[in-house]
Design a protein around this motif. Sequence first.
Motif, PDB file in Angstrom:
ATOM      1  N   ILE A  20       1.201  -1.287   0.027  1.00  0.00           N
ATOM      2  CA  ILE A  20       0.117   0.034  -0.008  1.00  0.00           C
ATOM      3  C   ILE A  20       0.493   1.381  -0.303  1.00  0.00           C
ATOM      4  O   ILE A  20       2.139   1.488   0.664  1.00  0.00           O
ATOM      5  N   GLN A  22       0.803   5.455   0.505  1.00  0.00           N
ATOM      6  CA  GLN A  22       0.342   6.157   1.305  1.00  0.00           C
ATOM      7  C   GLN A  22       0.599   7.672   1.084  1.00  0.00           C
ATOM      8  O   GLN A  22       2.253   7.797   1.585  1.00  0.00           O
ATOM      9  N   ASP A  23       0.574   8.757   0.619  1.00  0.00           N
ATOM     10  CA  ASP A  23       1.345  10.434   1.166  1.00  0.00           C
ATOM     11  C   ASP A  23       1.204  10.493   2.670  1.00  0.00           C
ATOM     12  O   ASP A  23       0.597  10.215   3.141  1.00  0.00           O
ATOM     13  N   HIS A  27      -1.721  11.126   4.286  1.00  0.00           N
ATOM     14  CA  HIS A  27      -2.369  10.324   5.023  1.00  0.00           C
ATOM     15  C   HIS A  27      -3.341   9.566   3.638  1.00  0.00           C
ATOM     16  O   HIS A  27      -3.893   8.411   3.564  1.00  0.00           O
ATOM     17  N   GLN A  28      -2.830  10.346   2.235  1.00  0.00           N
ATOM     18  CA  GLN A  28      -3.764   9.296   1.585  1.00  0.00           C
ATOM     19  C   GLN A  28      -3.427   8.083   0.875  1.00  0.00           C
ATOM     20  O   GLN A  28      -3.177   8.415  -0.110  1.00  0.00           O
ATOM     21  N   VAL A  29      -4.018   7.541   0.484  1.00  0.00           N
ATOM     22  CA  VAL A  29      -3.342   5.668   0.290  1.00  0.00           C
ATOM     23  C   VAL A  29      -3.634   6.609  -1.452  1.00  0.00           C
ATOM     24  O   VAL A  29      -4.510   6.748  -1.566  1.00  0.00           O
ATOM     25  N   LEU A  30      -2.351   6.236  -2.317  1.00  0.00           N
ATOM     26  CA  LEU A  30      -2.455   6.970  -3.033  1.00  0.00           C
ATOM     27  C   LEU A  30      -2.618   5.635  -4.362  1.00  0.00           C
ATOM     28  O   LEU A  30      -3.458   5.762  -5.092  1.00  0.00           O
ATOM     29  N   LEU A  85       3.678  -1.085   4.486  1.00  0.00           N
ATOM     30  CA  LEU A  85       2.964  -0.150   4.171  1.00  0.00           C
ATOM     31  C   LEU A  85       3.661   1.341   3.858  1.00  0.00           C
ATOM     32  O   LEU A  85       4.918   1.214   4.278  1.00  0.00           O
ATOM     33  N   LEU A  87       4.969   4.863   2.768  1.00  0.00           N
ATOM     34  CA  LEU A  87       4.761   6.317   2.928  1.00  0.00           C
ATOM     35  C   LEU A  87       5.647   7.252   2.242  1.00  0.00           C
ATOM     36  O   LEU A  87       7.429   6.528   2.076  1.00  0.00           O
ATOM     37  N   SER A 101      -5.055   9.696  -6.777  1.00  0.00           N
ATOM     38  CA  SER A 101      -5.374   8.663  -6.138  1.00  0.00           C
ATOM     39  C   SER A 101      -5.838   7.572  -7.222  1.00  0.00           C
ATOM     40  O   SER A 101      -6.349   8.497  -7.701  1.00  0.00           O
TER      41      SER A 101
END
Length: 115
Positions: A20, A22-23, A27-30, A85, A87, A101
Amino acid sequence: MTASLEQNLKWDENGLIPTIVQDASTHQVLMVAYMNAESLRLTQETGETVFWSRSRGELWHKGATSGNTQKVREIYVDCDADTLLVLVNPAGPACHTGAVSCFFRTLTEFEESHA
């Protein structure tokens, strides 16, 4: 990547692990992609995301052709050690459609567009 890390992660039957992205700021899932041991090693070495493309069967350095790279800030492992995950600080949209996204449609919108 250390040998113990590679051995302790739970790779699927194809040697892949869901990842996953994520920005780090919003915190937006990209996006969701897959890594193999080599792409994880390259991600750690270069500081930018590198994935395994299941459709093309090859390594994929995110943004290599588009310029929309993802600078890695931190990599987390989930409690079961079967998902990563990552970041990132993105340098442009994550989605091939040009959306920030890959998750830009609700399930209802998707259903209605495919009815």
